[in-house]
Scaffold this motif. Structure first.
Motif, PDB file in Angstrom:
ATOM      1  N   GLN A   2       1.015  -5.760  -1.403  1.00 47.66           N
ATOM      2  CA  GLN A   2       1.001  -6.109   0.020  1.00 47.66           C
ATOM      3  C   GLN A   2      -0.176  -5.421   0.697  1.00 47.66           C
ATOM      4  N   GLN A   4      -2.666  -4.769   4.179  1.00 48.49           N
ATOM      5  CA  GLN A   4      -2.622  -4.688   5.632  1.00 48.49           C
ATOM      6  C   GLN A   4      -4.041  -4.503   6.139  1.00 48.49           C
ATOM      7  N   ALA A  23      -3.389  -0.671   1.065  1.00 49.46           N
ATOM      8  CA  ALA A  23      -2.408  -1.181   0.119  1.00 49.46           C
ATOM      9  C   ALA A  23      -1.550  -0.007  -0.349  1.00 49.46           C
ATOM     10  N   SER A 114      -3.747 -11.499  -4.096  1.00 43.83           N
ATOM     11  CA  SER A 114      -3.010 -10.853  -3.013  1.00 43.83           C
ATOM     12  C   SER A 114      -3.865 -10.916  -1.760  1.00 43.83           C
ATOM     13  N   GLY A 116      -4.125 -10.099   2.673  1.00 44.19           N
ATOM     14  CA  GLY A 116      -3.625  -9.536   3.904  1.00 44.19           C
ATOM     15  C   GLY A 116      -3.450 -10.617   4.950  1.00 44.19           C
ATOM     16  N   GLN A 117      -2.989 -10.227   6.125  1.00 41.13           N
ATOM     17  CA  GLN A 117      -2.626 -11.185   7.163  1.00 41.13           C
ATOM     18  C   GLN A 117      -3.795 -11.628   8.016  1.00 41.13           C
TER      19      GLN A 117
END
Length: 125
Positions: A2, A4, A23, A114, A116-117
């Motif tokens: 995940q 950020q 991360a 993977s 991020g937003q």
């Protein structure tokens, strides 16, 4: 993993911003980290990357001499330092990760697993 991403904002042309992407976990050092951006109506563009070994870096031609990518494995963070920003740099910036990728030139969205937003960067003229 995940991710950020943060650090975006509104800045005047010629200004600077530093984007960060974190991360969790103790395996961050095994991830090659990338930055992409997507302007309204455009496809997602590969901007920068740094390999998991930190030996290899990539910057797209339009940001060379203005942007720098770096990482701090002790803090689980990758940075994109953006200087001399231009209105054309306006976009949502995304960080991305993939494990153990050594070569970072010529990659695209399909090479990272993977994401991020996204964080919005707006450069006013």
């Amino acid at each position: 993993v995940q991710l950020q991403a943060y650090g975006g904002g509104l800045v005047q042309a010629g200004g600077s911003l530093r984007l960060s992407c974190t991360a969790p976990g103790d395996i961050f050092s095994s991830y090659t980290m990338g930055w992409f951006r997507q302007a309204a109506g455009n496809e997602r563009e590969y901007v920068a990357a740094i390999s998991w070994t930190s030996v290899n870096t990539y910057l797209t031609d339009s940001v060379k001499g203005r942007f720098t990518i770096s990482r701090d494995n002790a803090k689980n963070v990758v940075y994109l330092q953006m200087n001399f920003l231009k209105p054309d740099d306006t976009a949502v910036y995304y960080c991305a990760a993939v494990r153990f990728r050594t070569l970072v030139r010529g990659l695209d969205v399909h090479d990272f697993d993977s994401w991020g937003q996204g964080t919005l960067v707006t450069v006013s003229s």
